[in-house]
Design an enzyme around this catalytic site. Structure first.
Site, PDB file in Angstrom:
ATOM      1  N   MET A  23       1.125  -1.123   0.011  1.00 25.82           N
ATOM      2  CA  MET A  23      -0.362  -0.324   0.289  1.00 25.82           C
ATOM      3  C   MET A  23       0.819   1.365   0.296  1.00 25.82           C
ATOM      4  O   MET A  23       1.664   1.788   0.540  1.00 25.82           O
ATOM      5  CB  MET A  23      -0.773  -0.231   0.611  1.00 25.82           C
ATOM      6  CG  MET A  23      -2.273  -0.786   0.896  1.00 25.82           C
ATOM      7  SD  MET A  23      -3.208  -1.250   2.308  1.00 25.82           S
ATOM      8  CE  MET A  23      -2.124  -1.860   4.054  1.00 25.82           C
ATOM      9  N   MET A  24       0.475   2.357  -1.411  1.00 24.46           N
ATOM     10  CA  MET A  24       1.629   3.387  -1.236  1.00 24.46           C
ATOM     11  C   MET A  24       1.464   3.962  -0.070  1.00 24.46           C
ATOM     12  O   MET A  24       0.022   4.217   0.242  1.00 24.46           O
ATOM     13  CB  MET A  24       1.015   3.851  -2.308  1.00 24.46           C
ATOM     14  CG  MET A  24       1.817   3.320  -3.677  1.00 24.46           C
ATOM     15  SD  MET A  24       3.640   2.858  -4.138  1.00 24.46           S
ATOM     16  CE  MET A  24       4.003   4.499  -4.089  1.00 24.46           C
ATOM     17  N   CYS A 105      -2.145  -1.340  -9.750  1.00 20.59           N
ATOM     18  CA  CYS A 105      -3.194  -0.141  -9.851  1.00 20.59           C
ATOM     19  C   CYS A 105      -2.720   0.825 -10.899  1.00 20.59           C
ATOM     20  O   CYS A 105      -2.575   0.766 -12.251  1.00 20.59           O
ATOM     21  CB  CYS A 105      -1.340   0.535  -9.163  1.00 20.59           C
ATOM     22  SG  CYS A 105      -1.687   2.133  -8.672  1.00 20.59           S
ATOM     23  N   GLY A 218      -8.854  -7.652  -1.542  1.00 19.14           N
ATOM     24  CA  GLY A 218     -10.122  -6.746  -1.579  1.00 19.14           C
ATOM     25  C   GLY A 218     -11.344  -7.711  -1.137  1.00 19.14           C
ATOM     26  O   GLY A 218     -11.779  -8.298  -0.816  1.00 19.14           O
TER      27      GLY A 218
END
Length: 340
Positions: A23-24, A105, A218
């Site tokens: 996760m950025m 992404c 998800g």
């Protein structure tokens, strides 16, 4: 040197039952050590790093990690096989136990660089990228993808993409975010929420290709849901839930290992040796405490705990005593609840 809390369950293994999504702006090295304290057996992933950044950038800042994080995977972005191969080789030299290619992404910036989710339209290129990396490293090379892009509603196209990728690497593992990625009209945040989840496609993939290790990502927000998914696939990858309510990682890890749950405060105090080393190295506390905000999510005093860390963490001289101050609020609440 970073001290080690507990290496009993560490090491590189093929256990993909529980992992934390890349996760950025979230899964940096400080976050990953915290997650390791919570979940000794989980597989951890870095933020996405572009292959060119690995080759030409500040490697200590981009690739450095503590040994306790293992098994930890580097997620790479890019679409040029030769550059990805070079970056993968560098990453393995730094000790990473897996290389993962981002094919999910949907951000505009990533699309402009011709990688991420748009690669799902080019399965042959993705296969070339995976094969190039697999040829130069001895660790697993994996892919994290979506079900498709935009209005694609073709399971056969998704399965064909997976077949291209899986034949290119001996690792035979795929991580699937069970939604489509919309390349226009939705922000990255909306792309994590609005496209409908299609768990049935991921289940079908595993059923039809039992030789693949299939990890589902998800919309997994509880241990119970994750365990249900594990009846159908090989692993589950938690994303936002692991960050917003990180204790779920500990609960999940304990459920898998049949171990007793440890109190949140005890787990947090196990992080202290790491924090003190980082502070000695010149890091400010605010870079660390932001990952701790959700630990007492939904618990009495949890909101005040977060406020204390948020406000106090801005001070340049803040140290571990701030964390103890925040914990004292939680412990006072627990004492009061026990009395009444």
């Amino acid at each position: 040197m970073i001290p080690v809390i507990n290496q009993e369950k560490q090491g590189i293994s093929g256990d993909f039952r529980l992992s934390v999504a890349p996760m950025m702006n979230w899964t940096d090295r400080y976050c990953r050590v915290f997650h390791r304290v919570l979940a000794p057996s989980a597989r951890l992933y870095t933020e996405m790093v572009h292959a060119k950044a690995v080759i030409y950038g500040d490697r200590e800042r981009l690739l450095g990690f503590a040994s306790v994080e293992q098994p930890v995977a580097l997620q790479l972005g890019g679409s040029e096989p030769a550059l990805l191969a070079k970056a993968a080789r560098i990453a393995v030299d730094w000790g990473y136990s897996e290389i993962n290619l981002n094919c999910g992404c949907p951000s505009d910036r990533v699309q402009a660089g011709s990688f991420g989710a748009r690669l799902m339209r080019e399965p042959a290129l993705v296969a070339d990228c995976v094969a190039a990396m697999a040829a130069v490293v001895s660790v697993p090379v994996t892919v994290k993808c979506r079900l498709g892009v935009n209005e694609d509603d073709d399971y056969g196209r998704f399965a064909k993409f997976v077949d291209w990728v899986s034949r290119a690497s001996s690792s035979r593992m795929i991580v699937v975010h069970a939604r489509n990625a919309w390349l226009q009209g939705l922000s990255p945040k909306e792309n994590r929420e609005i496209p409908p989840l299609r768990y049935d496609w991921v289940y079908r993939l595993k059923r039809e290709r039992p030789e693949l290790a299939v990890v589902l990502n998800g919309g997994i927000t509880s241990v119970e849901a994750g365990l249900d998914h594990l009846l159908m696939v090989d692993g589950v990858m938690l994303g936002r839930a692991a960050y917003q309510d990180p204790y779920i990682l500990h609960q999940f890890d304990c459920a898998l290992s049949n171990a007793p749950l440890l109190p949140r405060a005890l787990l947090l105090r196990a992080l202290r040796p790491y924090v003190e080393v980082w502070l000695e190295q010149g890091l400010t506390l605010r870079h660390i405490v932001r990952h701790l905000f959700g630990l007492f999510h939904g618990q009495p005093g949890g909101r005040v705990f977060r406020q204390v860390l948020t406000q106090g963490g801005q001070r340049s001289d803040a140290d571990w005593s701030l964390v103890e101050q925040a914990l004292s609020i939680i412990e006072d609440q627990e004492t009061y609840a026990a009395v009444v």
